[in-house]
Structures are given as structure tokens and as C-alpha cells.
Design a protein around this motif. Structure first.
Motif, PDB file in Angstrom:
ATOM      1  N   THR A 158      48.681  31.689  34.933  1.00  0.00           N
ATOM      2  CA  THR A 158      48.588  32.578  33.781  1.00  0.00           C
ATOM      3  C   THR A 158      48.710  34.015  34.260  1.00  0.00           C
ATOM      4  O   THR A 158      48.347  34.327  35.403  1.00  0.00           O
ATOM      5  N   ASP A 159      49.235  34.887  33.394  1.00  0.00           N
ATOM      6  CA  ASP A 159      49.254  36.313  33.728  1.00  0.00           C
ATOM      7  C   ASP A 159      48.075  37.039  33.098  1.00  0.00           C
ATOM      8  O   ASP A 159      47.861  38.224  33.354  1.00  0.00           O
ATOM      9  N   ARG A 160      47.283  36.334  32.283  1.00  0.00           N
ATOM     10  CA  ARG A 160      46.153  36.971  31.592  1.00  0.00           C
ATOM     11  C   ARG A 160      44.958  37.116  32.524  1.00  0.00           C
ATOM     12  O   ARG A 160      44.769  36.322  33.429  1.00  0.00           O
ATOM     13  N   CYS A 161      44.137  38.127  32.255  1.00  0.00           N
ATOM     14  CA  CYS A 161      42.930  38.321  33.044  1.00  0.00           C
ATOM     15  C   CYS A 161      41.826  38.861  32.142  1.00  0.00           C
ATOM     16  O   CYS A 161      42.098  39.572  31.170  1.00  0.00           O
ATOM     17  N   ASN A 162      40.585  38.508  32.470  1.00  0.00           N
ATOM     18  CA  ASN A 162      39.436  38.961  31.692  1.00  0.00           C
ATOM     19  C   ASN A 162      38.767  40.191  32.304  1.00  0.00           C
ATOM     20  O   ASN A 162      37.737  40.638  31.813  1.00  0.00           O
ATOM     21  N   LEU A 163      39.337  40.721  33.407  1.00  0.00           N
ATOM     22  CA  LEU A 163      38.876  41.973  33.991  1.00  0.00           C
ATOM     23  C   LEU A 163      40.031  42.974  33.995  1.00  0.00           C
ATOM     24  O   LEU A 163      41.176  42.612  33.727  1.00  0.00           O
ATOM     25  N   ARG A 164      39.718  44.209  34.329  1.00  0.00           N
ATOM     26  CA  ARG A 164      40.736  45.256  34.424  1.00  0.00           C
ATOM     27  C   ARG A 164      40.452  46.076  35.682  1.00  0.00           C
ATOM     28  O   ARG A 164      40.042  47.234  35.620  1.00  0.00           O
ATOM     29  N   CYS A 165      40.684  45.471  36.834  1.00  0.00           N
ATOM     30  CA  CYS A 165      40.372  46.134  38.088  1.00  0.00           C
ATOM     31  C   CYS A 165      41.300  47.323  38.323  1.00  0.00           C
ATOM     32  O   CYS A 165      42.508  47.240  38.082  1.00  0.00           O
ATOM     33  N   VAL A 166      40.735  48.417  38.813  1.00  0.00           N
ATOM     34  CA  VAL A 166      41.481  49.670  38.923  1.00  0.00           C
ATOM     35  C   VAL A 166      42.636  49.576  39.910  1.00  0.00           C
ATOM     36  O   VAL A 166      43.611  50.323  39.790  1.00  0.00           O
ATOM     37  N   TYR A 167      42.564  48.667  40.887  1.00  0.00           N
ATOM     38  CA  TYR A 167      43.636  48.549  41.869  1.00  0.00           C
ATOM     39  C   TYR A 167      44.715  47.563  41.431  1.00  0.00           C
ATOM     40  O   TYR A 167      45.708  47.372  42.125  1.00  0.00           O
ATOM     41  N   CYS A 168      44.516  46.930  40.281  1.00  0.00           N
ATOM     42  CA  CYS A 168      45.457  45.904  39.821  1.00  0.00           C
ATOM     43  C   CYS A 168      45.907  46.138  38.385  1.00  0.00           C
ATOM     44  O   CYS A 168      47.094  46.151  38.099  1.00  0.00           O
ATOM     45  N   MET A 169      44.965  46.329  37.463  1.00  0.00           N
ATOM     46  CA  MET A 169      45.268  46.427  36.030  1.00  0.00           C
ATOM     47  C   MET A 169      44.515  47.602  35.395  1.00  0.00           C
ATOM     48  O   MET A 169      43.618  47.408  34.584  1.00  0.00           O
ATOM     49  N   THR A 214      46.601  30.837  41.410  1.00  0.00           N
ATOM     50  CA  THR A 214      46.241  32.219  41.114  1.00  0.00           C
ATOM     51  C   THR A 214      46.529  32.533  39.655  1.00  0.00           C
ATOM     52  O   THR A 214      46.929  31.667  38.881  1.00  0.00           O
ATOM     53  N   GLY A 215      46.376  33.796  39.300  1.00  0.00           N
ATOM     54  CA  GLY A 215      46.687  34.294  37.966  1.00  0.00           C
ATOM     55  C   GLY A 215      47.425  35.601  38.092  1.00  0.00           C
ATOM     56  O   GLY A 215      48.210  35.780  39.024  1.00  0.00           O
ATOM     57  N   GLY A 216      47.043  36.546  37.247  1.00  0.00           N
ATOM     58  CA  GLY A 216      45.886  36.662  36.397  1.00  0.00           C
ATOM     59  C   GLY A 216      44.638  35.949  36.904  1.00  0.00           C
ATOM     60  O   GLY A 216      44.443  35.750  38.067  1.00  0.00           O
ATOM     61  N   GLU A 217      43.809  35.599  35.943  1.00  0.00           N
ATOM     62  CA  GLU A 217      42.592  34.847  36.234  1.00  0.00           C
ATOM     63  C   GLU A 217      42.837  33.386  35.883  1.00  0.00           C
ATOM     64  O   GLU A 217      42.913  33.021  34.707  1.00  0.00           O
ATOM     65  N   PRO A 218      42.976  32.517  36.890  1.00  0.00           N
ATOM     66  CA  PRO A 218      43.361  31.128  36.625  1.00  0.00           C
ATOM     67  C   PRO A 218      42.367  30.360  35.766  1.00  0.00           C
ATOM     68  O   PRO A 218      42.747  29.393  35.090  1.00  0.00           O
ATOM     69  N   LEU A 219      41.091  30.759  35.759  1.00  0.00           N
ATOM     70  CA  LEU A 219      40.110  30.040  34.944  1.00  0.00           C
ATOM     71  C   LEU A 219      40.317  30.267  33.452  1.00  0.00           C
ATOM     72  O   LEU A 219      39.676  29.596  32.634  1.00  0.00           O
ATOM     73  N   LEU A 220      41.217  31.157  33.070  1.00  0.00           N
ATOM     74  CA  LEU A 220      41.572  31.303  31.663  1.00  0.00           C
ATOM     75  C   LEU A 220      42.537  30.213  31.206  1.00  0.00           C
ATOM     76  O   LEU A 220      42.766  30.069  30.000  1.00  0.00           O
ATOM     77  N   ARG A 221      43.065  29.443  32.133  1.00  0.00           N
ATOM     78  CA  ARG A 221      43.964  28.342  31.795  1.00  0.00           C
ATOM     79  C   ARG A 221      43.116  27.106  31.494  1.00  0.00           C
ATOM     80  O   ARG A 221      42.421  26.570  32.370  1.00  0.00           O
ATOM     81  N   ALA A 222      43.165  26.653  30.247  1.00  0.00           N
ATOM     82  CA  ALA A 222      42.303  25.556  29.807  1.00  0.00           C
ATOM     83  C   ALA A 222      42.535  24.278  30.610  1.00  0.00           C
ATOM     84  O   ALA A 222      41.602  23.503  30.851  1.00  0.00           O
TER      85      ALA A 222
END
Length: 333
Positions: free
Chosen positions: A17-28, A65-73
Motif C-alpha cells: 500500500t502507499d497509504r500511511c497513518n503517520l506523516r513523518c517529516v523525513y518521508c511525508m 513494506t508500504g506506506g504502512e503495510p498494516l493498513l492492508r486488510a
């Protein structure tokens, strides 16, 4: 199978997934993103086909990996399918959602977990990643140990004036949870639109802050981390991608969540695998595409960047918005 610089293909970073539940300053660090269309994301069956093709040409480790892979059901199903192919399956996660799925992922065949933890201070977690769920990350570390995971890693991107005074605290965190911390130099890649050379804490300074530890591995092979033993015996890793790139030994390919193959995190262009898969390409045809791409690979993006006299963020924001595939969270970080 070797590329043009004699590097074997040994590792696949496979984004789900390309989605993520965080917005880290060095990435997003931005407020809005152009997400990949849902219909473009590889299905579980398509992911399995891609993984099988890579295993058939010699890949021995597949890192989800992701994004955040745990967002993938369907993550547990994906892990089980990929693990069934014979490669070791690892996972990189920010840890926020890991605790409640730790046991299921272990049963599915997940071998190893790497958590991203850049700070242990609540106010800094909010500033660096826009999250108030640091406690859930720590709980994820506990759950990983309880579920039987070993060789757990903690990745921490070190940024000057933001978290570079927490190195020993992060070492203590890793020790408490039976993990090994790896300190990563801040990289000028993908969505690091606010990167500047002054924010980078180089490997030499990291080691000095740790008390000048002794090297552990004379030859680390294709591993990105150089490992060191502190005076109390604790082992840590340092990934010096910015000041001392390891392109000469890089054995990893990357496939985005929508099936684009990249030979380097810095690569300008990738090779579409999803299109041929959905057009009816055979397994042999898919293997041929991967083989042709890898044997033509000449990438050494981090070395090229390190050789520049003046260095700024790799990609301006306007270009990132025009092409989501340039984002680090899209091509597997």
C-alpha cells in the motif's frame, strides 16, 4: 543473476500500500498527497505472482513494506502466500497497529519485524510524525516479543536538533525489548522535501555519541547497516546512506503497491509489471521481464548524490505531486 556492476539480486522490498497513518517529516511532510488509485493496487493473487517470480530468480528475502503495510486488510493472507514460496518474509512497520495483529502475522509465517521509532518523547513524536500513539508503538514492541519474533530491529532516522540527543535512550529501548536499534542518516530522497545537508547527523557523529564502539562485522555483505558493539556489549547498527553509500553491495529490488519495479530508491523510472500481468503475461514472461531489468541495472543513486558538491532535496514538491511514484512511501521507503 547479476546486474551490470556484478551485484546479485537477493532481496525484494514489496510494497502492499502507499497509504500511511503517520506523516513523518523525513518521508511525508506535506498536507496532501495524490494516492495511487485503488484499482491500480496489486491484488493478493498478483502480489503472490510477483513474489514467486522473484523467488525463482534467486531472491531469498522479501520485505513487506508500504506506506504502512498494516493498513492492508489482507496482510496476513499476503504474508502466508509469500511465506509459502520459500523466501524469508520480513515486515517494516511504524508499529502503531502491530500489537493486535502480532500473533496472526506470526502464525501466517512472518519471520522478522522492523519498527520505525525516531523518538521516545511524546511532544517530539507529535512534531516528527504527527502522532499521539507512541504508547501503541511501544506496545507493538512488547507484542512482537510475546508472539515469538526474534531478530527484531528498531530503525531511527537521526536528525540534527530534532532527536540526536536520544541515541542512548533508543539503545535502551531496543535492549529492553530484545531488539537491535539501527540509526539511519537522514536521506535526501523521495518526499524529503525539507531535507538539508545541515540536518544530517553523519555516521562519525553518531558513533562518537555512542562512545566510539568497536565494529562487529568485518564483512557485512549486502546488509545496509554497519554493526558496532558498545562497551556494555549491546550491538547497534548505523546506516550511512548519505555520507558513505553502500551502492556497490546493494542487492535489493523494489516493487510498488501498483506493480512498478525499481532497481534503486533514487531511480528516475521503473518498469511496469502490473500491466503485463493483467494483460495475461505468463509466469515465464514475468520472470523474463524481471531478469532483463536486473541484468541491465546500473543504478548507484546514493553514490551519485554523495558526489555532488552542492546538495539539496532530490525532488521539488511540484514534481512529487505530478508523479506519486517518486514518493518514498510509494516505492517502499
Amino acid at each position: 543473476m547479476l546486474d551490470r556492476r556484478g551485484r546479485p539480486l537477493g532481496t525484494l522490498r514489496l510494497s502492499v500500500t502507499d497509504r500511511c497513518n503517520l506523516r513523518c517529516v523525513y518521508c511525508m511532510p506535506e498536507d496532501e498527497y495524490a494516492w495511487l488509485p485503488d484499482e491500480s493496487i496489486l491484488s493478493v493473487a498478483e502480489i503472490e505472482r510477483v513474489a514467486r517470480a522473484f523467488v525463482s530468480v534467486g531472491v531469498r528475502e522479501i520485505r513487506i513494506t508500504g506506506g504502512e503495510p498494516l493498513l492492508r486488510a489482507e496482510l496476513e493472507t499476503i504474508v502466508a502466500r509469500v511465506a509459502g514460496l520459500g523466501a524469508e518474509v520480513a515486515l517494516t512497520t511504524n508499529g502503531v497497529l502491530f500489537a493486535r495483529r502480532a500473533e496472526g502475522l506470526a502464525r501466517a509465517g512472518l519471520s522478522r519485524v522492523t519498527f520505525s521509532v525516531d523518538t521516545l518523547r511524546a511532544e517530539r513524536a507529535l512534531a516528527l510524525s504527527r502522532t499521539t500513539r507512541l504508547g501503541d508503538v511501544i506496545e507493538g514492541l512488547r507484542a512482537a516479543r510475546a508472539a515469538g519474533f526474534s531478530r527484531t530491529k528498531i530503525n531511527a532516522v537521526v536528525m540534527r536538533g530534532k532527536n540526536d540527543d536520544e541515541l542512548l535512550d533508543l539503545v535502551a529501548l531496543a535492549r529492553e525489548h530484545g531488539a537491535e536499534v539501527r540509526f539511519i542518516e537522514y536521506m535526501d530522497v523521495g518526499g524529503a522535501t525539507r531535507w538539508s545537508a545541515g540536518d544530517v547527523v553523519p555516521k562519525s557523529e553518531i558513533l562518537a555519541a555512542l562512545g566510539s564502539p568497536e565494529p562487529v562485522d568485518a564483512d557485512r555483505g549486502a546488509s545496509p547497516a554497519a554493526r558496532y558493539r558498545l562497551r556494555d556489549g549491546t550491538v547497534v547498527g548505523v546506516i550511512a546512506s548519505t555520507t558513505a553509500p553502500f551502492c556497490a553491495d546493494c542487492d535489493r529490488a523494489r516493487v510498488t503497491a501498483d506493480g512498478v519495479l525499481f532497481g534503486c530508491l533514487y531511480a528516475e523510472r521503473g518498469v511496469d509489471l502490473r500491466g503485463p500481468i493483467r494483460a495475461g503475461a505468463s509466469d515465464g514472461g514475468l520472470v523474463d521481464m524481471i531478469s532483463a531489468t536486473w541484468t541491465a541495472r546500473d543504478d548507484r543513486g546514493a553514490e551519485t548524490r554523495a558526489s555532488l558538491g552542492h546538495r539539496e532535496a532530490l525532488i521539488p514538491l511540484s514534481r512529487l505531486k505530478a508523479d506519486p511514484h517518486r514518493e518514498m512511501h510509494t516505492r517502499g521507503g
